[in-house]
Design an enzyme around this catalytic site. Structure first.
Site, PDB file in Angstrom:
ATOM      1  N   GLU A 141      11.814  33.632  28.598  1.00 30.24           N
ATOM      2  CA  GLU A 141      13.064  32.840  29.381  1.00 30.24           C
ATOM      3  C   GLU A 141      13.797  32.423  28.021  1.00 30.24           C
ATOM      4  OE1 GLU A 141      13.451  33.015  32.315  1.00 30.24           O
ATOM      5  OE2 GLU A 141      11.756  34.276  32.547  1.00 30.24           O
ATOM      6  N   SER A 197      21.610  37.686  40.662  1.00 31.80           N
ATOM      7  CA  SER A 197      20.577  37.020  41.791  1.00 31.80           C
ATOM      8  C   SER A 197      20.873  35.393  41.684  1.00 31.80           C
ATOM      9  CB  SER A 197      19.158  37.512  41.802  1.00 31.80           C
ATOM     10  OG  SER A 197      18.857  37.264  40.342  1.00 31.80           O
ATOM     11  N   ASN A 198      21.050  35.065  40.786  1.00 29.18           N
ATOM     12  CA  ASN A 198      20.752  33.545  40.451  1.00 29.18           C
ATOM     13  C   ASN A 198      22.194  33.124  40.259  1.00 29.18           C
ATOM     14  OD1 ASN A 198      20.648  30.966  39.739  1.00 29.18           O
ATOM     15  ND2 ASN A 198      19.779  31.439  37.734  1.00 29.18           N
ATOM     16  N   ASN A 248      22.365  34.693  31.431  1.00 28.11           N
ATOM     17  CA  ASN A 248      22.378  33.252  32.521  1.00 28.11           C
ATOM     18  C   ASN A 248      22.526  31.885  31.548  1.00 28.11           C
ATOM     19  OD1 ASN A 248      19.682  32.652  31.231  1.00 28.11           O
ATOM     20  ND2 ASN A 248      18.627  33.606  32.902  1.00 28.11           N
ATOM     21  N   TYR A 254      18.993  36.201  22.759  1.00 24.91           N
ATOM     22  CA  TYR A 254      18.609  36.216  23.983  1.00 24.91           C
ATOM     23  C   TYR A 254      19.550  37.182  24.752  1.00 24.91           C
ATOM     24  CZ  TYR A 254      17.510  35.145  28.707  1.00 24.91           C
ATOM     25  OH  TYR A 254      16.820  35.150  30.164  1.00 24.91           O
ATOM     26  N   GLU A 257      17.468  42.870  29.741  1.00 21.77           N
ATOM     27  CA  GLU A 257      17.787  44.023  30.326  1.00 21.77           C
ATOM     28  C   GLU A 257      18.927  44.214  30.983  1.00 21.77           C
ATOM     29  OE1 GLU A 257      16.023  41.444  31.823  1.00 21.77           O
ATOM     30  OE2 GLU A 257      17.213  41.329  33.675  1.00 21.77           O
ATOM     31  N   LYS A 258      19.759  43.353  31.167  1.00 22.58           N
ATOM     32  CA  LYS A 258      21.004  43.197  31.908  1.00 22.58           C
ATOM     33  C   LYS A 258      21.809  44.358  30.860  1.00 22.58           C
ATOM     34  CE  LYS A 258      21.179  38.839  33.647  1.00 22.58           C
ATOM     35  NZ  LYS A 258      19.729  38.454  33.564  1.00 22.58           N
TER      36      LYS A 258
END
Ligand SMILES: *[C@@H]1O[C@H](CO)[C@@H](O)[C@H](O)[C@H]1NC(C)=O
Ligand SMILES: *[C@@H]1O[C@H](CO)[C@@H](O)[C@H](O)[C@H]1NC(C)=O
Ligand SMILES: *[C@@H]1O[C@H](CO)[C@@H](O)[C@H](O)[C@H]1NC(C)=O
Length: 363
Positions: A141, A197-198, A248, A254, A257-258
């Site tokens: 994360e 999703s978020n 995000n 960072y 997989e996007k």
């Protein structure tokens, strides 16, 4: 601290580590960092240039087989039980015993702690800790979603994360070279897709989207949007020319997989929001993606996308890299465990402690 890693380099099968002058500076820092690195970097870089392995000194008279390394997974990530894969079968890594059986604590050469699952200090096995045992802090994360960090300094020996300067570098994906091949791009008629999703109105990515959609049509999938085709992201996005690979939160290295799976595996040009363009270019060719920072406004970006939509030659130029490189998407979690085991085997008994975990990870 960047470039201070010992074990990550093996995994840095970066697509043009040797060729880019900018990366040369990273490399020279790695070279300065340790001799181990020198060997690994040169080895990785020259794999497709020279035939045959590097010469290692011969060891005479050792007939005992190499000791098996035991890696104990202290927390199963996110509390989910999974079947553990076999490192030899999956990744050709031999001599690994990966286990979740805490009774094997004493004999474990390394213990892996998934950051998100650390909730209580009393659950960490400090008692009976042997100084030769390697405690590995593992986190994928971003700092924005990694609480507790400040209280975890001086406990772990190694770090394992998506950051290049982790002790064990484990990106979400990477490019590797392949035999030159013709590129075959699927036909596409749809323009821009986004899977999210978020949904959070405070996130920069949602604010950017809210502006961008005024100028170009965007199909949103996920919890708040359309249903995925056959519940499959790659199948869905493959029908689109562009994909919004918006992270995000924005942090060094960072890149998730996007980018690697959702966009690259779907043959859609990634429009990225994340770290700087400079940072992305350490991992992927500069002409393989569009960065939101390349444009002064979402409106200008939309105009450019429409321009590419009309100009197939210009559009196709974004895929030139596919002639020589392929995408590897890291598979959670066997690949992580086996890579850790491989690193334990390679490291010998050097000692190290990650003292300023928060200061490093949040930088
Ligand atoms: C597996 O690893 C061994 C030893 O590192 C190597 O000699 C062999 O070529 C590898 N096999 C494959 C299929 O990669
Ligand atoms: C865990 O390891 C201990 C000691 O080797 C063994 O007795 C026990 O059966 C193992 N438990 C499981 C669930 O495999
Ligand atoms: C791991 O870190 C602990 C705590 O700082 C230290 O006592 C120990 O020597 C380290 N061990 C290794 C193998 O690095």
């Amino acid at each position: 601290m960047r470039g201070d890693s010992l074990l990550s380099v093996e995994r840095l099968r970066c697509w043009r580590l040797c060729r880019r002058s900018r990366l040369r500076s990273l490399r020279s820092r790695l070279l300065a960092a340790s001799l181990t690195c020198t060997v690994l970097v040169v080895y990785v870089c020259s794999q497709d240039l020279i035939a045959g392995p590097i010469n290692f000194p011969l060891l005479w008279g050792t007939t005992t087989p190499p000791k098996q390394v035991t890696v104990l997974i202290w927390y199963e990530p996110f509390g989910k039980r999974r079947r553990l894969g076999d490192c030899h079968m999956l990744f050709n890594v031999t001599g690994c015993h990966i286990t979740t059986n805490r009774s094997l604590y004493q004999e474990a050469d390394a213990i892996m702690f998934h950051h998100r699952d650390i909730s209580d200090f009393s659950d960490l096995p400090f008692r009976r800790r042997q100084s030769s045992q390697k405690w590995i802090w593992m986190n994928f994360e971003s700092p924005s979603h990694s609480p507790w960090l400040a209280s975890l300094g001086g406990i772990f020996n190694w770090t394992m994360s998506y950051r290049v300067d982790s002790d064990i570098f484990m990106p979400y994906g990477f490019l590797f070279s392949k035999k030159r091949a013709k590129i075959v791009l699927p036909r596409k008629r749809k323009l821009v897709a986004w899977v999210i999703s978020n949904w959070n109105e405070d996130h920069e990515r949602v604010q950017y989207y809210n502006e961008l959609r005024n100028y170009v049509e965007i199909d949103v999938y996920g919890r708040y949007g359309l249903d995925l085709k056959e519940d499959n992201i790659v199948k869905t996005v493959s029908e689109y020319k562009f994909y919004l690979a918006f992270e995000n939160s924005l942090h060094t290295d960072y890149i998730t997989e996007k980018l690697w799976r959702n966009a690259f595996k779907s043959n859609a040009i990634p429009i990225v929001m994340g770290p700087s363009r400079y940072n992305y270019e350490m991992f992927i060719p500069r002409s393989s993606f569009i960065h939101v920072d390349d444009f002064s406004s979402p409106r200008k970006l939309a105009m450019y996308l429409k321009h590419l939509d009309k100009n197939i030659h210009l559009y196709r130029r974004y895929f030139t890299w596919k002639k020589r490189y392929d995408v590897h998407v890291t598979s959670f979690w066997d690949e992580h465990y086996c890579t850790a085991c491989q690193s334990v085997k390679a490291a010998g008994n050097q000692h190290r402690t990650a003292s300023d975990l928060a200061g490093w990870f949040e930088s």
